[in-house]
Design a protein around this motif. Structure first.
Motif, mmCIF file in Angstrom:
data_model
loop_
_atom_site.group_PDB
_atom_site.id
_atom_site.type_symbol
_atom_site.label_atom_id
_atom_site.label_comp_id
_atom_site.label_asym_id
_atom_site.label_seq_id
_atom_site.Cartn_x
_atom_site.Cartn_y
_atom_site.Cartn_z
ATOM 1 N N GLU A 395 0.851 -1.177 0.000
ATOM 2 C CA GLU A 395 0.000 0.000 0.000
ATOM 3 C C GLU A 395 0.890 1.231 0.000
ATOM 4 O OE1 GLU A 395 -2.679 -0.167 3.257
ATOM 5 O OE2 GLU A 395 -3.586 -2.082 2.665
ATOM 6 N N CYS A 396 0.830 1.995 -1.081
ATOM 7 C CA CYS A 396 1.684 3.173 -1.207
ATOM 8 C C CYS A 396 1.085 4.320 -0.395
ATOM 9 C CB CYS A 396 1.822 3.573 -2.675
ATOM 10 S SG CYS A 396 2.920 4.988 -2.941
ATOM 11 N N ASP A 397 1.915 4.954 0.422
ATOM 12 C CA ASP A 397 1.472 6.087 1.239
ATOM 13 C C ASP A 397 1.383 7.389 0.441
ATOM 14 O OD1 ASP A 397 1.481 4.318 3.363
ATOM 15 O OD2 ASP A 397 3.553 4.807 3.922
ATOM 16 N N VAL A 398 1.918 7.398 -0.772
ATOM 17 C CA VAL A 398 1.966 8.628 -1.561
ATOM 18 C C VAL A 398 0.845 8.661 -2.604
ATOM 19 C CG1 VAL A 398 3.388 10.046 -3.084
ATOM 20 C CG2 VAL A 398 4.441 8.801 -1.180
ATOM 21 N N CYS A 399 0.817 7.636 -3.455
ATOM 22 C CA CYS A 399 -0.184 7.622 -4.541
ATOM 23 C C CYS A 399 -1.384 6.747 -4.224
ATOM 24 C CB CYS A 399 0.454 7.171 -5.844
ATOM 25 S SG CYS A 399 1.031 5.458 -5.830
ATOM 26 N N GLY A 400 -1.335 5.995 -3.118
ATOM 27 C CA GLY A 400 -2.464 5.167 -2.736
ATOM 28 C C GLY A 400 -2.579 3.859 -3.490
ATOM 29 N N LEU A 401 -1.540 3.440 -4.205
ATOM 30 C CA LEU A 401 -1.591 2.190 -4.957
ATOM 31 C C LEU A 401 -1.666 0.998 -4.000
ATOM 32 C CD1 LEU A 401 -1.324 0.621 -7.674
ATOM 33 C CD2 LEU A 401 1.145 0.668 -7.297
ATOM 34 N N VAL A 402 -2.568 0.081 -4.277
ATOM 35 C CA VAL A 402 -2.702 -1.157 -3.506
ATOM 36 C C VAL A 402 -2.499 -2.314 -4.475
ATOM 37 C CG1 VAL A 402 -4.194 -2.575 -2.063
ATOM 38 C CG2 VAL A 402 -4.312 -0.075 -1.889
ATOM 39 N N ILE A 403 -1.475 -3.117 -4.215
ATOM 40 C CA ILE A 403 -1.102 -4.188 -5.133
ATOM 41 C C ILE A 403 -0.444 -5.306 -4.351
ATOM 42 C CG2 ILE A 403 1.164 -3.183 -5.628
ATOM 43 C CD1 ILE A 403 0.922 -4.188 -8.491
ATOM 44 N N ASP A 404 -0.508 -6.498 -4.888
ATOM 45 C CA ASP A 404 0.163 -7.628 -4.259
ATOM 46 C C ASP A 404 1.663 -7.381 -4.186
ATOM 47 O OD1 ASP A 404 -0.049 -10.649 -3.415
ATOM 48 O OD2 ASP A 404 1.604 -10.534 -4.853
ATOM 49 N N ARG A 405 2.256 -7.779 -3.104
ATOM 50 C CA ARG A 405 3.676 -7.509 -2.881
ATOM 51 C C ARG A 405 4.550 -8.115 -3.968
ATOM 52 N NH1 ARG A 405 6.902 -7.683 2.567
ATOM 53 N NH2 ARG A 405 9.047 -7.903 1.838
ATOM 54 N N ASP A 406 4.312 -9.360 -4.337
ATOM 55 C CA ASP A 406 5.124 -10.022 -5.358
ATOM 56 C C ASP A 406 4.901 -9.415 -6.739
ATOM 57 O OD1 ASP A 406 5.999 -11.615 -3.326
ATOM 58 O OD2 ASP A 406 4.686 -13.300 -3.805
ATOM 59 N N ASP A 407 3.650 -9.048 -7.049
ATOM 60 C CA ASP A 407 3.377 -8.394 -8.332
ATOM 61 C C ASP A 407 4.100 -7.050 -8.415
ATOM 62 O OD1 ASP A 407 1.790 -10.553 -8.728
ATOM 63 O OD2 ASP A 407 -0.124 -9.489 -8.568
ATOM 64 N N ASN A 408 4.115 -6.333 -7.328
ATOM 65 C CA ASN A 408 4.802 -5.038 -7.308
ATOM 66 C C ASN A 408 6.296 -5.207 -7.543
ATOM 67 O OD1 ASN A 408 4.893 -2.058 -6.536
ATOM 68 N ND2 ASN A 408 6.249 -2.955 -5.001
ATOM 69 N N ALA A 409 6.890 -6.228 -6.930
ATOM 70 C CA ALA A 409 8.322 -6.466 -7.119
ATOM 71 C C ALA A 409 8.632 -6.848 -8.554
ATOM 72 C CB ALA A 409 8.797 -7.560 -6.161
ATOM 73 N N ALA A 410 7.780 -7.671 -9.166
ATOM 74 C CA ALA A 410 8.015 -8.077 -10.553
ATOM 75 C C ALA A 410 7.913 -6.888 -11.501
ATOM 76 C CB ALA A 410 7.025 -9.171 -10.951
ATOM 77 N N LEU A 411 6.976 -5.974 -11.240
ATOM 78 C CA LEU A 411 6.855 -4.790 -12.084
ATOM 79 C C LEU A 411 8.083 -3.888 -11.954
ATOM 80 C CD1 LEU A 411 3.094 -3.904 -11.477
ATOM 81 C CD2 LEU A 411 4.115 -4.790 -13.587
ATOM 82 N N ASN A 412 8.621 -3.775 -10.773
ATOM 83 C CA ASN A 412 9.840 -2.985 -10.592
ATOM 84 C C ASN A 412 11.031 -3.611 -11.300
ATOM 85 O OD1 ASN A 412 8.734 -0.898 -9.021
ATOM 86 N ND2 ASN A 412 8.887 -2.148 -7.169
ATOM 87 N N LEU A 413 11.051 -4.933 -11.340
ATOM 88 C CA LEU A 413 12.166 -5.609 -12.012
ATOM 89 C C LEU A 413 12.105 -5.409 -13.525
ATOM 90 C CD1 LEU A 413 12.329 -8.965 -10.001
ATOM 91 C CD2 LEU A 413 13.968 -7.088 -9.946
ATOM 92 N N VAL A 414 10.928 -5.539 -14.097
ATOM 93 C CA VAL A 414 10.832 -5.386 -15.549
ATOM 94 C C VAL A 414 11.117 -3.951 -15.962
ATOM 95 C CG1 VAL A 414 8.358 -4.854 -15.640
ATOM 96 C CG2 VAL A 414 9.434 -6.035 -17.553
#
Length: 484
Positions: A395-414
């Protein structure tokens, strides 16, 4: 030994086949592997004898220039001395002619490499953990292996037999047509062969120079970021926004019930005791073989699943972003060590590394170990200071994005594929340049400053959920080799 350099358009790869030797052939295989172990122990004893002698002479007050000279451990020196000693040494005089010379050369080459690694580690010229001095191999623990580089090494025309020096023709458990066809067409050349006993049977691995045409992947313009985990083995996010997951098969957990029952059966039998010299009973050997069969089945299932996964990934995407995981450090966590070992994180990266090199126009990007992929928001780039492992939703404190932790990590990697970095900068600082030595960076993740939050880019690198990263300290390099 001189490393083989393949010709342009050729690659060096291995072809591995299970063997079905008869009783005489299996005895010969064990004799060759035992000869390799005996030659290794002879080399270790011969080299270290001068070390002990010098150490004793120092205590006697002998001058430095009068000490016993160091004995060389290069392969030519060991081979020359061993050939002179094997005819008179009582440990070899009666039986050394029964085995191929390649068996003894295997042990001497392994000893030479062990001493080289030890010396480089002492001098700080070798990466990784410190290595100790070579020790003698024990018969009951040493792995049975022998390598052949000269002589009759071939795959027979029938497609079900292989020929090795002094061992003769041995039947294979599976057809060898995949290698035989290439050899007959002139697109493959056998360089060496290694026989090894593992998982309850014998294998022959051929190192082959193969002419391989680079094959294009199905989607060369698409990049994928791979985040590894325990609950979900792989989370793949590609540059088109698609996210796919691969469940963890957990082969070991599936066989744990059967394995516990087999282990209880073994514990009720009369097993070996090295303290009293007691031999195992026949019932213990039968029960132990049944337990080992369960372990071997789990290992085979894991190997098959990982090969299918990595082959599918390398055949589809043009850019693969993987993580540089501290698997050794992760295994220190007793709560998840068993599942991490069962997943095979290191094997996934190893297979992706060489399989992507077989494809045309593909590349592999290794993210930096200290990049907080799980703590970084994939939407705005904000970085959390802390994110406990039990929190599975980001849960992002800035933009309010709520996403699965593993999905978020994979998006950062790509995203690293488009940025063109590997994440060596300090996390959260967009303008921080990449460091030439990543291990000199700050180990702690700094929270993004509010004025830098909007539009902050993603830094490079990756970490794994469930990973407990410990502070790494560079060891000082020794000025000179101190053997004792």
């Amino acid at each position: 030994m001189k490393r083989f350099q393949p010709q342009p358009g050729f690659v060096v790869q291995a072809y591995r086949y299970a063997l079905d030797p008869n009783a005489a052939q299996e005895a010969a295989l064990r004799s060759h592997c035992g000869a390799a172990r005996a030659a290794y122990n002879w080399a270790v004893g011969w080299v270290t004898a001068s070390w002990w002698q010098r150490k004793a002479e120092v205590t006697y007050g002998v001058a430095e220039d009068a000490l016993t000279p160091w004995r060389p451990w290069s392969l030519p020196s060991l081979r020359k001395t061993f050939n002179e000693a094997k005819k008179t040494d009582p440990r070899f005089a009666d039986w050394w002619e029964e085995n191929s010379k390649e068996a003894y050369n295997t042990g001497l080459a392994n000893a030479s490499a062990a001493f080289d690694n030890y010396a480089k580690s002492k001098n700080g010229k070798r990466k990784g953990a410190r290595m100790g001095a070579p020790r003698f191999k024990v018969k009951r623990k040493a792995r049975l292996a022998c390598r052949f580089t000269t002589g009759a090494i071939r795959v027979d025309a029938g497609g079900r037999h292989v020929t090795l020096p002094r061992l003769g023709t041995i039947r294979t458990h599976e057809p060898t047509g995949s290698l035989l066809t290439r050899v007959q067409d002139g697109t493959a050349r056998i360089l060496s062969a290694t026989v090894r006993h593992e998982r309850g049977r014998w294998f022959a691995s051929f190192q082959v120079e193969v002419k391989r045409d680079l094959i294009r992947v199905s989607r060369p313009e698409v990049a994928v970021g791979i985040d590894l985990g325990v609950k979900t083995l792989v989370v793949m996010a590609d540059s088109t926004g698609e996210i796919r997951t691969v469940a963890n098969p957990r082969h070991y957990d599936g066989a744990l019930r059967v394995l516990r029952r087999a282990s209880r059966t073994v514990s009720r039998r009369q097993g070996p005791d090295r303290r009293t010299g007691r031999k195992p009973s026949k019932r213990w050997e039968k029960a132990n073989a049944a337990r080992n069969k369960v372990h071997h089945r789990v290992a085979n299932l894991r190997t098959d699943a990982l090969h299918k996964l990595t082959t599918a990934v390398s055949a589809e995407y043009g850019t693969v972003v993987v993580e540089d995981l501290n698997v050794v450090g992760m295994l220190r966590n007793r709560r998840v060590a068993r599942r991490i070992a069962d997943a095979g994180f290191g094997e996934i990266r190893r297979q992706l590394d060489y399989k992507t090199r077989w494809r045309h126009g593909t590349r592999t990007i290794v993210a930096d170990r200290w990049y907080p992929s799980s703590k970084t928001c994939s939407g705005c780039g904000a970085v959390k200071a802390k994110l406990p492992l039990h929190v599975r939703t980001y849960e992002c404190d800035v933009c309010g994005l709520v996403i699965d932790r593993d999905d978020n990590a994979a998006l950062n990697l790509v995203a690293l594929a488009a940025v063109g970095t590997t994440g060596t900068g300090v996390a959260g600082d967009r303008d921080t340049p990449a460091l030439s030595k990543p291990r000199g960076a700050d180990r702690k993740t700094r929270a993004t400053h509010p004025r830098r939050t909007t539009g902050a880019g993603r830094a490079g690198g990756a970490t794994l959920p469930h990973q407990r990263q410990e502070e790494a300290r560079d060891r000082p390099q020794a000025e000179a080799l101190t053997l004792w």
